[in-house]
Enzyme design. Structure first.
Site, PDB file in Angstrom:
ATOM      1  N   LEU A   1     -11.076   8.600  14.718  1.00  0.00           N
ATOM      2  CA  LEU A   1     -10.134   9.646  15.106  1.00  0.00           C
ATOM      3  C   LEU A   1     -10.398  10.923  14.331  1.00  0.00           C
ATOM      4  O   LEU A   1     -10.930  10.900  13.219  1.00  0.00           O
ATOM      5  CB  LEU A   1      -8.695   9.173  14.886  1.00  0.00           C
ATOM      6  CG  LEU A   1      -8.265   8.782  13.473  1.00  0.00           C
ATOM      7  CD1 LEU A   1      -7.581   9.932  12.755  1.00  0.00           C
ATOM      8  CD2 LEU A   1      -7.321   7.582  13.532  1.00  0.00           C
TER       9      LEU A   1
ATOM     10  N   TYR B   1     -18.124  24.409  16.236  1.00  0.00           N
ATOM     11  CA  TYR B   1     -17.366  23.284  15.668  1.00  0.00           C
ATOM     12  C   TYR B   1     -16.609  23.834  14.464  1.00  0.00           C
ATOM     13  O   TYR B   1     -17.033  23.712  13.320  1.00  0.00           O
ATOM     14  CB  TYR B   1     -18.342  22.184  15.251  1.00  0.00           C
ATOM     15  CG  TYR B   1     -17.719  20.822  14.983  1.00  0.00           C
ATOM     16  CD1 TYR B   1     -17.314  20.002  16.027  1.00  0.00           C
ATOM     17  CD2 TYR B   1     -17.561  20.356  13.680  1.00  0.00           C
ATOM     18  CE1 TYR B   1     -16.772  18.755  15.778  1.00  0.00           C
ATOM     19  CE2 TYR B   1     -17.021  19.098  13.424  1.00  0.00           C
ATOM     20  CZ  TYR B   1     -16.635  18.308  14.486  1.00  0.00           C
ATOM     21  OH  TYR B   1     -16.090  17.060  14.232  1.00  0.00           O
TER      22      TYR B   1
ATOM     23  N   TYR C   1     -20.016  13.620  12.006  1.00  0.00           N
ATOM     24  CA  TYR C   1     -20.831  14.481  12.868  1.00  0.00           C
ATOM     25  C   TYR C   1     -21.695  15.377  12.003  1.00  0.00           C
ATOM     26  O   TYR C   1     -21.276  15.795  10.924  1.00  0.00           O
ATOM     27  CB  TYR C   1     -19.898  15.294  13.790  1.00  0.00           C
ATOM     28  CG  TYR C   1     -20.600  16.143  14.813  1.00  0.00           C
ATOM     29  CD1 TYR C   1     -21.622  15.616  15.597  1.00  0.00           C
ATOM     30  CD2 TYR C   1     -20.235  17.479  15.015  1.00  0.00           C
ATOM     31  CE1 TYR C   1     -22.271  16.400  16.541  1.00  0.00           C
ATOM     32  CE2 TYR C   1     -20.864  18.269  15.957  1.00  0.00           C
ATOM     33  CZ  TYR C   1     -21.892  17.723  16.712  1.00  0.00           C
ATOM     34  OH  TYR C   1     -22.539  18.495  17.646  1.00  0.00           O
TER      35      TYR C   1
HETATM   36  N1  NAD Z   1     -17.685  12.918  20.812  1.00  0.00           N
HETATM   37  C1  NAD Z   1     -18.609  13.367  19.989  1.00  0.00           C
HETATM   38  O1  NAD Z   1     -19.500  14.140  20.384  1.00  0.00           O
HETATM   39  C2  NAD Z   1     -18.590  12.938  18.540  1.00  0.00           C
HETATM   40  C3  NAD Z   1     -19.745  13.123  17.759  1.00  0.00           C
HETATM   41  C4  NAD Z   1     -19.723  12.698  16.419  1.00  0.00           C
HETATM   42  C5  NAD Z   1     -18.580  12.137  15.902  1.00  0.00           C
HETATM   43  N2  NAD Z   1     -17.469  11.959  16.690  1.00  0.00           N
HETATM   44  C6  NAD Z   1     -16.265  11.371  16.092  1.00  0.00           C
HETATM   45  O2  NAD Z   1     -15.938  10.165  16.747  1.00  0.00           O
HETATM   46  C7  NAD Z   1     -14.564   9.879  16.489  1.00  0.00           C
HETATM   47  C8  NAD Z   1     -13.899   9.491  17.790  1.00  0.00           C
HETATM   48  O3  NAD Z   1     -13.869  10.617  18.641  1.00  0.00           O
HETATM   49  P1  NAD Z   1     -14.362  10.613  20.150  1.00  0.00           P
HETATM   50  O4  NAD Z   1     -15.170  11.844  20.338  1.00  0.00           O
HETATM   51  O5  NAD Z   1     -14.951   9.321  20.479  1.00  0.00           O
HETATM   52  O6  NAD Z   1     -13.041  10.899  20.988  1.00  0.00           O
HETATM   53  P2  NAD Z   1     -11.748  10.047  21.356  1.00  0.00           P
HETATM   54  O7  NAD Z   1     -10.882  10.977  22.123  1.00  0.00           O
HETATM   55  O8  NAD Z   1     -12.124   8.745  22.004  1.00  0.00           O
HETATM   56  O9  NAD Z   1     -11.119   9.655  19.954  1.00  0.00           O
HETATM   57  C9  NAD Z   1     -10.319  10.490  19.157  1.00  0.00           C
HETATM   58  C10 NAD Z   1      -8.985   9.795  19.015  1.00  0.00           C
HETATM   59  O10 NAD Z   1      -8.272  10.349  17.913  1.00  0.00           O
HETATM   60  C11 NAD Z   1      -6.914  10.202  18.227  1.00  0.00           C
HETATM   61  N3  NAD Z   1      -6.112  10.990  17.292  1.00  0.00           N
HETATM   62  C12 NAD Z   1      -6.056  12.334  17.134  1.00  0.00           C
HETATM   63  N4  NAD Z   1      -5.187  12.631  16.149  1.00  0.00           N
HETATM   64  C13 NAD Z   1      -4.675  11.466  15.683  1.00  0.00           C
HETATM   65  C14 NAD Z   1      -3.725  11.128  14.701  1.00  0.00           C
HETATM   66  N5  NAD Z   1      -3.105  12.066  13.974  1.00  0.00           N
HETATM   67  N6  NAD Z   1      -3.429   9.818  14.490  1.00  0.00           N
HETATM   68  C15 NAD Z   1      -4.036   8.859  15.224  1.00  0.00           C
HETATM   69  N7  NAD Z   1      -4.953   9.111  16.167  1.00  0.00           N
HETATM   70  C16 NAD Z   1      -5.265  10.410  16.399  1.00  0.00           C
HETATM   71  C17 NAD Z   1      -6.863  10.659  19.674  1.00  0.00           C
HETATM   72  O11 NAD Z   1      -5.673  10.260  20.306  1.00  0.00           O
HETATM   73  C18 NAD Z   1      -8.090   9.960  20.237  1.00  0.00           C
HETATM   74  O12 NAD Z   1      -7.729   8.678  20.735  1.00  0.00           O
HETATM   75  C19 NAD Z   1     -13.988  11.127  15.820  1.00  0.00           C
HETATM   76  O13 NAD Z   1     -13.977  10.962  14.427  1.00  0.00           O
HETATM   77  C20 NAD Z   1     -15.007  12.185  16.198  1.00  0.00           C
HETATM   78  O14 NAD Z   1     -15.017  13.281  15.310  1.00  0.00           O
HETATM   79  C21 NAD Z   1     -17.458  12.348  17.998  1.00  0.00           C
END
Ligand code: NAD
Length: 338
Positions: free
Chosen positions: A155, A216, A206
């Site tokens: 998250l 970002y 990331y």
């Molecule tokens: N998508 C990308 O390109 C990418 C790349 C590298 C890292 N990430 C990381 O992967 C992780 C998951 O993200 P994702 O991109 O798969 O999207 P995602 O939308 O599946 O996951 C993010 C989740 O965080 C939850 N969230 C936000 N604030 C919150 C809070 N206060 N308490 C509890 N939950 C909360 C959201 O409801 C969501 O379900 C994150 O840490 C993100 O930074 C994503």
């Protein structure tokens, strides 16, 4: 093996007798069997993101899956599950379906009930819910399952992510750190005591933590730097105190709900669109990145296969992190053979 499929990790020969191998267990340990293990994945609200993909690979290996979902998106997630919206994304290699045994409302910016402000208590998106602070969720998980084995932090949130760092407010910067970095510290504080020795914690980071990724913003790059640094310190502390491992995966760009929310209004491409296109054009591996790729790395890091791996930031990004020049830059034109 096919992209998206779980690699066959079984290795049954156990002939090696060198001093570097354990005499008590055979190489059967290469079978990833997580039956009887409980995995809590924080940050799942649909099937598009990395949390879901990791949950699915863990489920495929037999783990019991429980998740923590942010209250504002809880109802829509539950409704989607009831309607069967995620059925296709739930199919396991044995033909069965991933079961999410329990969903806990979780807001990872609050550690204990006293931290929840009036504005949230009276917010209609939180109506009818309680017990969603990190310490309360950990207590509930302990009451339901006793000890768990795997903790995944998937998250992030940065209210000013669309603003350059130079224009980010103090509160925006601190909110990004609170939701995206301290939340991992707090999750470990509260969950490590209810984790079995040999257990494993994992988060998602990331490359913006260590290289400049325009777009970002809002202190999210800073939060990811914290997350990676904290991974090392937490690995040391939680390793010594609880015998658990702490790692993070630096994932390449994926069009998840959260990444799409970074936006790019008024521009030809959103942030995540150009991040994906850039990666495809410039990464060593000229192939799409799937959430399953990160799911598989997550499975490895959370399994006994990685029992000696802790404190690492593992790149799962088609290798983009190692490039020092952009292949598709105008200035590179003419540099390769036609
Ligand atoms: N998508 C990308 O390109 C990418 C790349 C590298 C890292 N990430 C990381 O992967 C992780 C998951 O993200 P994702 O991109 O798969 O999207 P995602 O939308 O599946 O996951 C993010 C989740 O965080 C939850 N969230 C936000 N604030 C919150 C809070 N206060 N308490 C509890 N939950 C909360 C959201 O409801 C969501 O379900 C994150 O840490 C993100 O930074 C994503």
């Amino acid at each position: 093996f096919q992209l998206g499929a779980r690699p066959n990790l079984s290795h049954r020969s156990s002939k090696i007798t060198s001093k570097n191998t354990q005499t008590t267990t055979s190489l059967d340990a290469y079978n990833v069997d997580l039956k009887g293990k409980v995995a809590f994945i924080a940050g799942v609200a649909d099937s598009t993101g990395y949390g879901w993909a990791i949950a699915k690979q863990l489920a495929d290996a037999g783990a019991t899956i429980i998740v923590g979902t942010w209250p504002p998106v809880l109802k829509i997630f539950q409704m989607g599950l009831r309607k069967g919206d995620f059925e296709d994304d739930s199919v396991l290699t044995n033909g069965g379906k991933m079961e999410i045994e329990k969903i806990y409302p979780l807001d990872a910016v609050f550690d204990k009930p006293e931290d929840v402000p009036e504005s949230i208590l009276t917010n209609k998106r939180y109506a009818g819910l309680d017990g969603y602070t990190i310490s309360e969720v950990a207590a509930q998980v302990e009451a339901d399952y006793g000890k768990i084995d795997i903790l995944v932090h998937s998250l992030a949130n940065g209210p000013e992510v669309t603003k350059p760092l130079l224009e980010t407010s103090r509160s925006g910067y601190l909110a990004a750190s609170s939701a995206s970095a301290y939340s991992y510290v707090s999750l470990l504080q509260n969950f490590a005591p209810i984790m079995n020795p040999g257990g494993s914690a994992l988060s998602l980071t990331y490359i913006a933590s260590e290289r400049v990724i325009p777009g970002y913003g809002g202190g999210m790059s800073s939060a990811k730097s914290q997350l990676e640094s904290d991974t090392r310190t937490l690995a040391y502390e939680a390793g010594r105190k609880y015998g658990i491992r702490v790692n993070t995966v630096s994932a390449g760009p994926l069009k998840s709900r959260a990444a799409s929310a970074i936006g790019g209004k008024g521009k030809k491409k959103t942030f995540i669109e150009y991040a994906i296109d850039y990666s495809r054009a410039n990464a060593p591996m000229d192939q799409d990145l799937y959430s399953e790729d990160v799911g598989n790395a997550g499975l490895y890091l959370c399994s006994p296969m990685a029992r000696a791996v802790t404190g690492v930031t593992m790149y799962v990004d088609n290798g983009l992190n190692c490039m020092g020049m952009a292949l598709d830059a105008k200035s590179m034109e003419g540099s390769t053979e036609e």
